[in-house]
Design a protein around this motif. Structure first.
Motif, mmCIF file in Angstrom:
data_model
loop_
_atom_site.group_PDB
_atom_site.id
_atom_site.type_symbol
_atom_site.label_atom_id
_atom_site.label_comp_id
_atom_site.label_asym_id
_atom_site.label_seq_id
_atom_site.Cartn_x
_atom_site.Cartn_y
_atom_site.Cartn_z
ATOM 1 N N ASP A 46 -4.343 0.685 0.716
ATOM 2 C CA ASP A 46 -5.019 0.856 1.970
ATOM 3 C C ASP A 46 -3.931 1.000 2.986
ATOM 4 O OD1 ASP A 46 -6.559 0.595 4.194
ATOM 5 O OD2 ASP A 46 -7.388 -1.269 3.534
ATOM 6 N N THR A 47 -4.019 2.019 3.565
ATOM 7 C CA THR A 47 -3.111 2.242 4.749
ATOM 8 C C THR A 47 -3.815 2.374 6.126
ATOM 9 O OG1 THR A 47 -2.789 4.579 4.562
ATOM 10 C CG2 THR A 47 -1.228 2.979 3.612
ATOM 11 N N ALA A 48 -5.170 1.871 6.166
ATOM 12 C CA ALA A 48 -5.780 2.075 7.216
ATOM 13 C C ALA A 48 -6.173 0.709 7.857
ATOM 14 C CB ALA A 48 -7.123 2.787 6.859
ATOM 15 N N ARG A 49 -6.432 -0.052 7.201
ATOM 16 C CA ARG A 49 -6.989 -1.419 7.909
ATOM 17 C C ARG A 49 -5.521 -1.748 8.653
ATOM 18 N NH1 ARG A 49 -10.465 -1.040 3.785
ATOM 19 N NH2 ARG A 49 -12.540 -1.107 4.582
ATOM 20 N N ASN A 50 -4.523 -1.843 7.787
ATOM 21 C CA ASN A 50 -3.121 -2.186 8.524
ATOM 22 C C ASN A 50 -2.187 -1.103 8.107
ATOM 23 O OD1 ASN A 50 -3.310 -4.333 10.439
ATOM 24 N ND2 ASN A 50 -3.995 -5.476 8.523
ATOM 25 N N PHE A 51 -1.161 -0.567 8.963
ATOM 26 C CA PHE A 51 -0.384 0.550 8.539
ATOM 27 C C PHE A 51 0.868 0.014 7.971
ATOM 28 C CE2 PHE A 51 3.024 3.444 9.832
ATOM 29 C CZ PHE A 51 2.472 4.598 9.462
ATOM 30 N N HIS A 110 -2.840 5.626 -5.993
ATOM 31 C CA HIS A 110 -4.161 5.922 -5.311
ATOM 32 C C HIS A 110 -4.016 5.535 -3.894
ATOM 33 C CE1 HIS A 110 -8.671 4.596 -4.983
ATOM 34 N NE2 HIS A 110 -8.291 5.545 -4.135
ATOM 35 N N TRP A 111 -3.772 6.604 -3.195
ATOM 36 C CA TRP A 111 -3.523 6.255 -1.360
ATOM 37 C C TRP A 111 -4.827 6.379 -0.740
ATOM 38 C CZ3 TRP A 111 0.319 9.598 1.773
ATOM 39 C CH2 TRP A 111 0.880 9.141 2.727
ATOM 40 N N HIS A 112 -5.434 5.064 -0.486
ATOM 41 C CA HIS A 112 -6.655 4.748 0.230
ATOM 42 C C HIS A 112 -6.018 5.199 1.660
ATOM 43 C CE1 HIS A 112 -10.673 3.581 1.258
ATOM 44 N NE2 HIS A 112 -10.266 3.023 2.380
ATOM 45 N N GLY A 121 -8.308 4.944 -17.606
ATOM 46 C CA GLY A 121 -7.422 3.883 -17.524
ATOM 47 C C GLY A 121 -7.997 3.016 -16.197
ATOM 48 N N GLY A 122 -6.941 2.166 -15.592
ATOM 49 C CA GLY A 122 -7.253 1.402 -14.530
ATOM 50 C C GLY A 122 -6.177 1.065 -13.577
ATOM 51 N N GLN A 123 -6.453 0.244 -12.567
ATOM 52 C CA GLN A 123 -5.643 -0.114 -11.637
ATOM 53 C C GLN A 123 -5.968 -1.171 -10.951
ATOM 54 O OE1 GLN A 123 -6.102 3.455 -8.993
ATOM 55 N NE2 GLN A 123 -7.814 2.531 -7.910
ATOM 56 N N GLN A 124 -4.836 -1.989 -10.385
ATOM 57 C CA GLN A 124 -5.092 -3.050 -9.383
ATOM 58 C C GLN A 124 -4.925 -2.428 -7.748
ATOM 59 O OE1 GLN A 124 -2.244 -5.367 -11.960
ATOM 60 N NE2 GLN A 124 -3.253 -7.138 -11.075
ATOM 61 N N LEU A 125 -5.468 -3.075 -6.927
ATOM 62 C CA LEU A 125 -5.983 -2.439 -5.642
ATOM 63 C C LEU A 125 -5.638 -3.497 -4.669
ATOM 64 C CD1 LEU A 125 -8.715 -2.100 -7.545
ATOM 65 C CD2 LEU A 125 -9.086 -0.165 -6.114
ATOM 66 N N LEU A 126 -4.782 -2.829 -3.514
ATOM 67 C CA LEU A 126 -4.675 -3.861 -2.291
ATOM 68 C C LEU A 126 -5.470 -3.105 -1.247
ATOM 69 C CD1 LEU A 126 -3.353 -6.436 -0.991
ATOM 70 C CD2 LEU A 126 -1.442 -5.009 -0.527
ATOM 71 N N TRP A 127 -6.556 -4.128 -0.855
ATOM 72 C CA TRP A 127 -7.222 -3.587 0.383
ATOM 73 C C TRP A 127 -6.487 -4.566 1.630
ATOM 74 C CZ3 TRP A 127 -10.189 0.262 0.181
ATOM 75 C CH2 TRP A 127 -10.884 0.616 -1.113
ATOM 76 N N THR A 128 -6.467 -4.111 2.858
ATOM 77 C CA THR A 128 -5.354 -4.510 3.737
ATOM 78 C C THR A 128 -5.776 -5.328 4.948
ATOM 79 O OG1 THR A 128 -4.600 -2.649 4.621
ATOM 80 C CG2 THR A 128 -3.443 -3.222 2.846
#
Lengths: 551, 551
Positions: free
Chosen positions: B184-189, B211-213, B475-482
């Motif tokens: 996630d590049t929106a909550r912090n850049f 996966h570019w949120h 498949g699947g993925q891990q995710l980093l919300w920021t």
């Protein structure tokens, strides 16, 4: 909250002069006049025979002013202040002076005094009319603290430094004399550069004690003169060692930043690794299953029933004590495991021969090892079990670190010992990352959950203490145990969280964390500008809008 | 476990050839012969018209071999292997070749195919006698995966690279075609350099989808041609923008590393920031209290009942789709808040005029916006609410990301949609850091506790699914919300944890985490050597002694 009141709060927080200061000064008056820093701004030392570390502190302050380039945390950042800055008066000079009669001793000397003897008070005046700013103090250490505050006042916009809060008047001194940060360099090793960067960060929030948990059962990275085999056989590698030169470098770097280095050689538990060089001194070294003999792997504790081991330990501590000018020296004393000694033939034989109980023998060991460090001019520091579990006879001067629970402070105070608050339920930075024991996937960290900055900030140093007992509180600290940390996450796990206790013990407890958050953002963003990777506490959207992310 | 068995396990783990490989190849045979890499070691491309990104991959592999300098994780590190290496045979060459008849298309082209069409299979042979090693594959992407495995085989000792595990024979291909990592590049850049470093790290564990949120309610850092005002008014700052050139750079960097970039423009919720440039398209923009109108601040959602807004969105998505060659494009669709629309006069007016319900209008909006990206050749990807809450009519090809709970996968499969597992209860990297809402000090993160690597590693992609439904799992993925992350802790919060799902979806589920831990240490230490700050999972003492820190 009504909309009018909300608007007022927002307005106040936007213009709050205290927005940038951490820890909050104990007395602070500010105005709302813009003032810029002259391109030829200079810091003048009106101090006779100024010590070199004070000159260095002045040079460092100038460097930060030049390099921070921190824009104000508002929508539009500092460009929002363009109009306010235009035509502002200019500050050309800051003068530092000691109060008449005070002696200009090195900052390092002041910082290395006993906590109660340190004088960190200062006053700071920044007039709104551009006339010279002034820091006065009774000591060079106070001047340093004033410089640190001064350095937090300024924002950057388009090549200029400015404040919107002139005039500023600060009268400041800490609520508690001990404000620490503990780092464990034994579970995982940290190069000297990481420690220096941490010392810088500590100094920026006026933390004055680096509690260096340098060795533990897993590794012994401290090269102690006369005992070099302990490190050469017990460090993770030849390059994972702090030599006496490294230690002197760290102590000097810390001292110049107003920080005392209190080393801990944890005894008699947490000493498995000493068996690598001296198997004769260690019971149940690496015995399995480790969980029977220790709280974490590997097992191994000093054979304190042995005269030879007691002498070895006393001499090791005395030699280590010589490496550190601090008046404080921690001998540890936590998490002693009795199974280990019950299963150790040498210990049982010694107890049978002497007719002592294990606790009596521990008392003798502690007397002798403490005598060794007291002979070196140090005051012993111990973890709480030494007084709450083992009831060892200790000097009244002994400082006790309360770690198992904040609730234990009262019992320690009841026994009349000085207290440093280091409770796992508020101040342990490592909690909440899950278990790290190999085959226990569902294991939580024992001190779940994660200790947020808000939790640390809510700590009350006097909780449960009588007025008399309150006088025993020296201060407190956040702590980083490094089973799941290393240089890779040192900054991010520590900052800005560890600033929370820095304010509790400088400004006093009871701060409102909602009001504190904008200031904490500010200091975190400033840390990043200075190369310390303090993490984001919120989306930048929230950091730019105080209160807007309240619920 | 008996001591004999324990000893055997320790012995096996010390000599285990798989010690260094992550993800574990699906078929692996190894010996116990030492082999060193010749100082003149070379990688030979037996590929006609080799594409330049394959040449680059070869050059990168050589660089890693030169620079990793990773010593083996045993007591004494690689010096423990001095005797084993002495007189070992030497490997002088590795040959890469495509299977006869295969076409040498760029890695990038192969990586950007639809997940089911990617061919990542390879075989790798490293003979014990020093004769040339060989990687064969049907595609350049497979050759890249083989190179990655080859690069994990080697340890460093005293100027030499060596393995103790020759001969090696690997036959490998992934269990699932989609193995992702979301940022996630929106909550912090995050600057481009951080994303590139993350792409490198992803490629080292064969993750094939970024996966570019990229945008969310807080900021819109993506400059979309034709819609540049959205970023110029919605990014945190002019420097916190990904220009089309940056995007092309990231897409190309990813592609060369076998990674497809799947962008997400989350709609119609999570779009508050669009109001900065286009207030007419956003309902309840920054309305307070935010908690009434959104799951987190600021509130604001697209007025999907408006034709103008629908056209704007379709055109924005189509323009964004042109920036990304991926066959996948995520339109989001999570956390729609109905209060927001109930309180929005424009929405209510539109509904009254059309006679539609909100859900009917959402269906129309989704059809039109999906048609726009399908016209651009993309398959839509949505969050689970679009099918489980809103029951929107979607093409059968639509990929659904299950995030609220792993339990929801069965319901999505029941509806016949393809699944990417992204469940918060296993794969959310941000959980467990406490609350971040300003004035809620006791708040926990909603997805407490911290998701350990062990938790992620225990994930079963087929849980609750029938044999037929199992075929829907991509498949699947891990995710980093920021919300609580930024460049400062990107590496440390993501690595090595995010390698857990990389192995689950490459090697297949069911791996024993106790056996996995030594390999995960190995990859984490190798990451650090390559400049990605993967954190310590245990004290180094444990990392050097597989099994010794088990309980």
């Amino acid at each position: 909250m009504s909309f009018v009141l909300l608007a007022l709060v927002l307005l106040l927080s936007v213009f709050s002069p205290a927005r940038a200061l951490w820890p909050l000064p104990r007395s602070l008056q500010t105005g709302s006049t813009a003032l810029t820093l002259s391109p030829s701004f200079n810091i003048k030392l009106s101090v006779l025979h100024a010590p070199s570390d004070l000159l260095d502190a002045v040079a460092r302050t100038k460097q930060y002013l030049l390099n921070d380039k921190l824009e104000r945390l508002v929508v539009g950042r500092s460009s929002a202040d363009t109009a306010a800055i235009a035509g502002a008066k200019t500050l050309s000079a800051l003068t530092l002076q000691l109060t008449p009669g005070a002696t200009a001793r090195p900052i390092t000397t002041e910082a290395q005094q006993a906590p109660e003897d340190r004088d960190e008070a200062y006053s700071l005046t920044v007039p709104a009319d551009g006339s010279a700013a002034l820091i006065t103090a009774d000591s060079t250490l106070g001047l340093l603290r004033g410089l640190t505050t001064f350095g937090q006042l300024w924002y950057f916009h388009s090549g200029q430094l400015y404040t919107l809060s002139a005039p500023v008047h600060v009268e400041d001194s800490p609520a508690y004399p001990y404000r620490g940060f503990m780092l464990d360099t034994a579970r995982n090793f940290f190069p000297v550069a990481d420690i220096k960067r941490t010392l810088d960060a500590m100094s920026w929030v006026k933390i004055n004690t680096f509690h260096w948990h340098v060795v533990d059962s897993q590794s012994f990275p401290l090269e102690v003169p006369g005992f070099t085999d302990v490190a050469s056989k017990g460090a993770y590698s030849a390059s994972s060692v702090y030599t006496p030169k490294d230690v002197a470098d760290i102590v000097s770097y810390a001292g110049a930043r107003g920080i005392d280095v209190m080393v801990e050689i944890d005894t008699p538990g947490h000493t498995s690794v000493i068996s690598k060089a001296h198997p004769e001194h260690v019971a149940c070294a690496e015995a399995t299953p480790w969980s029977t003999y220790a709280n974490e792997p590997p097992a191994g504790q000093l054979r304190f029933t042995s005269d030879a081991t007691t002498n070895f330990t006393a001499n090791l501590l005395a030699a280590a004590a010589k490496m550190f000018p601090s008046k404080l020296f921690s001998t540890g004393g936590d998490e002693l495991n009795t199974n280990c000694y019950a299963a150790d033939p040498a210990t049982q034989q010694a107890l049978n021969a002497s007719g002592q109980t294990l606790e009596q023998a521990l008392n003798v060991f502690t007397q002798k090892t403490h005598a060794a460090i007291e002979a070196a001019g140090k005051t012993p520091v111990v973890w709480e079990e030494m007084v709450l579990v083992h009831n060892v006879t200790l000097s009244n001067e002994t400082v006790v670190m309360v770690w198992i629970s904040s609730d234990d402070a009262a019992a320690v105070a009841q026994k009349g010992f000085k207290i440093v608050h280091a409770p796992s339920d508020y101040f342990y930075l490592d909690c909440g990352a899950g278990g790290w024991v190999g085959n226990f996937p569902s294991g939580n960290s024992w001190c779940e959950p994660f200790k947020t900055w808000q939790k640390a900030y809510s700590f009350n140093p006097l909780s449960g203490l009588s007025a008399d007992q309150a006088k025993l509180v020296l201060g407190g600290q956040q702590l980083l145990w490094t089973e799941q940390s290393g240089p890779q996450n040192l900054d991010s796990i520590a900052w800005p969280r560890a600033a929370a206790s820095a304010e509790v013990f400088w400004s006093g407890p009871g701060g409102d964390d909602d009001a504190a958050l904008p200031r904490l953002h500010d200091i975190a963003y400033r840390f990043v500008q200075r190369g310390v990777q303090a993490i984001a506490l919120q989306p930048e959207w929230c950091a730019l809008r105080p209160g807007a992310c309240d619920i």
